[in-house]
Design a protein around this motif. Structure first.
Motif, PDB file in Angstrom:
ATOM      1  N   VAL A  61      -4.911   7.849  -5.195  1.00  0.00           N
ATOM      2  CA  VAL A  61      -3.759   8.715  -5.469  1.00  0.00           C
ATOM      3  C   VAL A  61      -2.802   8.698  -4.279  1.00  0.00           C
ATOM      4  O   VAL A  61      -1.579   8.642  -4.441  1.00  0.00           O
ATOM      5  N   PHE A  62      -3.375   8.716  -3.079  1.00  0.00           N
ATOM      6  CA  PHE A  62      -2.587   8.644  -1.849  1.00  0.00           C
ATOM      7  C   PHE A  62      -1.792   7.343  -1.812  1.00  0.00           C
ATOM      8  O   PHE A  62      -0.593   7.330  -1.512  1.00  0.00           O
ATOM      9  N   ALA A  63      -2.449   6.237  -2.152  1.00  0.00           N
ATOM     10  CA  ALA A  63      -1.785   4.926  -2.176  1.00  0.00           C
ATOM     11  C   ALA A  63      -0.676   4.892  -3.221  1.00  0.00           C
ATOM     12  O   ALA A  63       0.379   4.289  -3.003  1.00  0.00           O
ATOM     13  N   ALA A  64      -0.908   5.542  -4.370  1.00  0.00           N
ATOM     14  CA  ALA A  64       0.100   5.585  -5.433  1.00  0.00           C
ATOM     15  C   ALA A  64       1.363   6.296  -4.963  1.00  0.00           C
ATOM     16  O   ALA A  64       2.485   5.851  -5.236  1.00  0.00           O
ATOM     17  N   ILE A  65       1.183   7.384  -4.252  1.00  0.00           N
ATOM     18  CA  ILE A  65       2.327   8.151  -3.739  1.00  0.00           C
ATOM     19  C   ILE A  65       3.081   7.356  -2.676  1.00  0.00           C
ATOM     20  O   ILE A  65       4.321   7.308  -2.658  1.00  0.00           O
ATOM     21  N   LEU A  66       2.327   6.696  -1.798  1.00  0.00           N
ATOM     22  CA  LEU A  66       2.933   5.972  -0.684  1.00  0.00           C
ATOM     23  C   LEU A  66       3.684   4.714  -1.105  1.00  0.00           C
ATOM     24  O   LEU A  66       4.452   4.159  -0.310  1.00  0.00           O
ATOM     25  N   PHE A  68       6.111   4.598  -2.887  1.00  0.00           N
ATOM     26  CA  PHE A  68       7.542   4.931  -2.874  1.00  0.00           C
ATOM     27  C   PHE A  68       8.023   5.436  -1.513  1.00  0.00           C
ATOM     28  O   PHE A  68       9.181   5.833  -1.377  1.00  0.00           O
ATOM     29  N   ALA A  69       7.136   5.445  -0.521  1.00  0.00           N
ATOM     30  CA  ALA A  69       7.515   5.936   0.809  1.00  0.00           C
ATOM     31  C   ALA A  69       8.385   4.913   1.540  1.00  0.00           C
ATOM     32  O   ALA A  69       8.172   3.705   1.417  1.00  0.00           O
ATOM     33  N   ASN A  70       9.359   5.396   2.279  1.00  0.00           N
ATOM     34  CA  ASN A  70      10.268   4.514   3.008  1.00  0.00           C
ATOM     35  C   ASN A  70      10.053   4.526   4.520  1.00  0.00           C
ATOM     36  O   ASN A  70      10.443   3.591   5.206  1.00  0.00           O
ATOM     37  N   LYS A  71       9.441   5.580   5.034  1.00  0.00           N
ATOM     38  CA  LYS A  71       9.241   5.675   6.469  1.00  0.00           C
ATOM     39  C   LYS A  71       8.208   4.649   6.941  1.00  0.00           C
ATOM     40  O   LYS A  71       7.176   4.461   6.292  1.00  0.00           O
ATOM     41  N   PRO A  72       8.478   3.976   8.062  1.00  0.00           N
ATOM     42  CA  PRO A  72       7.570   2.938   8.575  1.00  0.00           C
ATOM     43  C   PRO A  72       6.139   3.423   8.767  1.00  0.00           C
ATOM     44  O   PRO A  72       5.184   2.707   8.450  1.00  0.00           O
ATOM     45  N   GLN A  73       5.994   4.643   9.289  1.00  0.00           N
ATOM     46  CA  GLN A  73       4.649   5.150   9.533  1.00  0.00           C
ATOM     47  C   GLN A  73       3.860   5.288   8.227  1.00  0.00           C
ATOM     48  O   GLN A  73       2.676   4.948   8.150  1.00  0.00           O
ATOM     49  N   LEU A  74       4.532   5.769   7.197  1.00  0.00           N
ATOM     50  CA  LEU A  74       3.881   5.934   5.901  1.00  0.00           C
ATOM     51  C   LEU A  74       3.620   4.588   5.243  1.00  0.00           C
ATOM     52  O   LEU A  74       2.653   4.418   4.509  1.00  0.00           O
ATOM     53  N   LYS A  75       4.495   3.627   5.536  1.00  0.00           N
ATOM     54  CA  LYS A  75       4.325   2.286   4.958  1.00  0.00           C
ATOM     55  C   LYS A  75       2.984   1.693   5.374  1.00  0.00           C
ATOM     56  O   LYS A  75       2.258   1.140   4.555  1.00  0.00           O
ATOM     57  N   TYR A  76       2.659   1.822   6.648  1.00  0.00           N
ATOM     58  CA  TYR A  76       1.409   1.236   7.128  1.00  0.00           C
ATOM     59  C   TYR A  76       0.190   1.989   6.600  1.00  0.00           C
ATOM     60  O   TYR A  76      -0.876   1.400   6.420  1.00  0.00           O
ATOM     61  N   LEU A  77       0.356   3.267   6.328  1.00  0.00           N
ATOM     62  CA  LEU A  77      -0.733   4.010   5.693  1.00  0.00           C
ATOM     63  C   LEU A  77      -0.951   3.484   4.271  1.00  0.00           C
ATOM     64  O   LEU A  77      -2.084   3.355   3.813  1.00  0.00           O
ATOM     65  N   VAL A  79      -0.252   0.446   3.229  1.00  0.00           N
ATOM     66  CA  VAL A  79      -0.873  -0.870   3.367  1.00  0.00           C
ATOM     67  C   VAL A  79      -2.374  -0.729   3.564  1.00  0.00           C
ATOM     68  O   VAL A  79      -3.175  -1.413   2.919  1.00  0.00           O
ATOM     69  N   GLY A  80      -2.757   0.159   4.471  1.00  0.00           N
ATOM     70  CA  GLY A  80      -4.171   0.366   4.759  1.00  0.00           C
ATOM     71  C   GLY A  80      -4.936   0.860   3.546  1.00  0.00           C
ATOM     72  O   GLY A  80      -6.061   0.412   3.281  1.00  0.00           O
ATOM     73  N   ALA A  81      -4.324   1.775   2.788  1.00  0.00           N
ATOM     74  CA  ALA A  81      -4.990   2.328   1.604  1.00  0.00           C
ATOM     75  C   ALA A  81      -5.195   1.256   0.538  1.00  0.00           C
ATOM     76  O   ALA A  81      -6.294   1.118  -0.014  1.00  0.00           O
ATOM     77  N   LEU A  82      -4.149   0.470   0.253  1.00  0.00           N
ATOM     78  CA  LEU A  82      -4.273  -0.586  -0.756  1.00  0.00           C
ATOM     79  C   LEU A  82      -5.267  -1.658  -0.337  1.00  0.00           C
ATOM     80  O   LEU A  82      -6.072  -2.133  -1.142  1.00  0.00           O
ATOM     81  N   LEU A  83      -5.228  -2.029   0.929  1.00  0.00           N
ATOM     82  CA  LEU A  83      -6.142  -3.054   1.432  1.00  0.00           C
ATOM     83  C   LEU A  83      -7.580  -2.574   1.349  1.00  0.00           C
ATOM     84  O   LEU A  83      -8.479  -3.331   0.937  1.00  0.00           O
ATOM     85  N   ALA A  84      -7.809  -1.323   1.714  1.00  0.00           N
ATOM     86  CA  ALA A  84      -9.165  -0.761   1.671  1.00  0.00           C
ATOM     87  C   ALA A  84      -9.696  -0.739   0.239  1.00  0.00           C
ATOM     88  O   ALA A  84     -10.847  -1.110  -0.023  1.00  0.00           O
TER      89      ALA A  84
END
Length: 277
Positions: A61-66, A68-77, A79-84
């Motif tokens: 759910v966290f990955a689904a929300i992110l 649409f995130a535009n902030k760089p810090q959230l982008k890497y979160l 990436v990490g969620a989808l990769l995991a």
């Protein structure tokens, strides 16, 4: 403008599938699958299926929300969620339990049919978060790979009797496919579906290799029809939804096909680029 709408569609496919799948997992809708993960990673002594399902569900759910995130810090979160998510499930393909041992084991998939779909997330991760680092041609090939993999692998299984019988409940209740059983036997109908999968997967590869836009578009429609059709099973077949866990087993299986639609949309962007070359 075309790319803008396609990029939005890709994100919607990702967010919708991950969100629904995550909620279902969090509600303990995949207890059997979580037990397999617990055993494979040898963590069954420190967690149970409900706890692991909740954890993975929250990450999804966290990955689904992110998405649409535009902030760089959230982008890497994101990436990490989808990769995991992708890696945790894909590694379990190393387990013999994912294959049908009475039919020779690898490559005859059993529960692994739902697991290989997670490979679609890897190129989507790159296309959504790192598109500027890859050319559209590179993205197209990377996103073609999981489409080809699942159509060739699962499509090839359609020639086995166990798979032919396994899809009867889906095909027979489909308003678009039930006619197959009026014309062909169960095995013949399954063979036809398998041939369709194999032909269009190969055709898309040929279109990409020779940069034939019209061939690519035809193959995208053919491959896409497979994954769009599976989405109709959510409403035509029994066992897709659950009042307790939102999605039942069938629903969890087919909702992942939205990822392959997203893969094909990336390939479509490359086909559009070829128009101007």
């Amino acid at each position: 403008m075309f790319d803008k709408y396609v990029n939005l569609a890709i994100k919607v496919c990702l967010a919708a599938s991950l969100g629904l799948l995550g909620l279902s997992f969090a509600l303990n809708g995949n207890a059997k699958g979580m037990d397999v993960l617990l055993g494979f990673y040898h963590i069954d002594s420190i967690a149970n299926s409900a706890t692991l399902g909740l954890l993975i569900g929250v990450v999804m759910v966290f990955a689904a929300i992110l998405v649409f995130a535009n902030k760089p810090q959230l982008k890497y979160l994101g990436v990490g969620a989808l990769l995991a998510i992708a890696v945790v499930f894909l590694l379990t393909l190393l387990s013999p339990s994912r294959y049908l041992q009475d039919l020779g084991g690898f490559p005859v998939l059993g529960s692994g049919q739902g697991i290989i779909k997670y490979v679609a997330l890897l190129p989507l991760l790159l296309s959504v978060y790192f598109s500027s680092r890859f050319s559209l041609k590179q993205q197209a090939w990377l996103n073609y790979a999981p489409v080809a993999m699942v159509l060739l692998w699962i499509g090839g299984l359609k020639f086995f009797e166990f798979e032919a019988k396994g899809i009867v409940s889906l095909v027979s209740t489909s308003p678009f496919m039930s006619w197959l059983y009026e014309v062909f036997s169960v095995q013949q109908a399954s063979n036809i579906i398998g041939i369709f999968d194999l032909v269009f997967a190969a055709l898309l590869g040929l279109g990409l290799w020779f940069k034939q836009r019209n061939v690519m578009l035809l193959a995208i429609l053919g491959c896409g029809s497979v994954f769009v059709m599976t989405q109709t099973f959510l409403f035509s077949a029994e066992g897709a939804f659950s009042s307790q866990t939102l999605l039942a087993g069938l629903g969890q299986f087919v909702i992942k096909d939205l990822w392959f639609i997203a893969n094909l949309l990336v390939v479509a962007k490359y086909a559009q680029q070829l128009k101007s070359e």
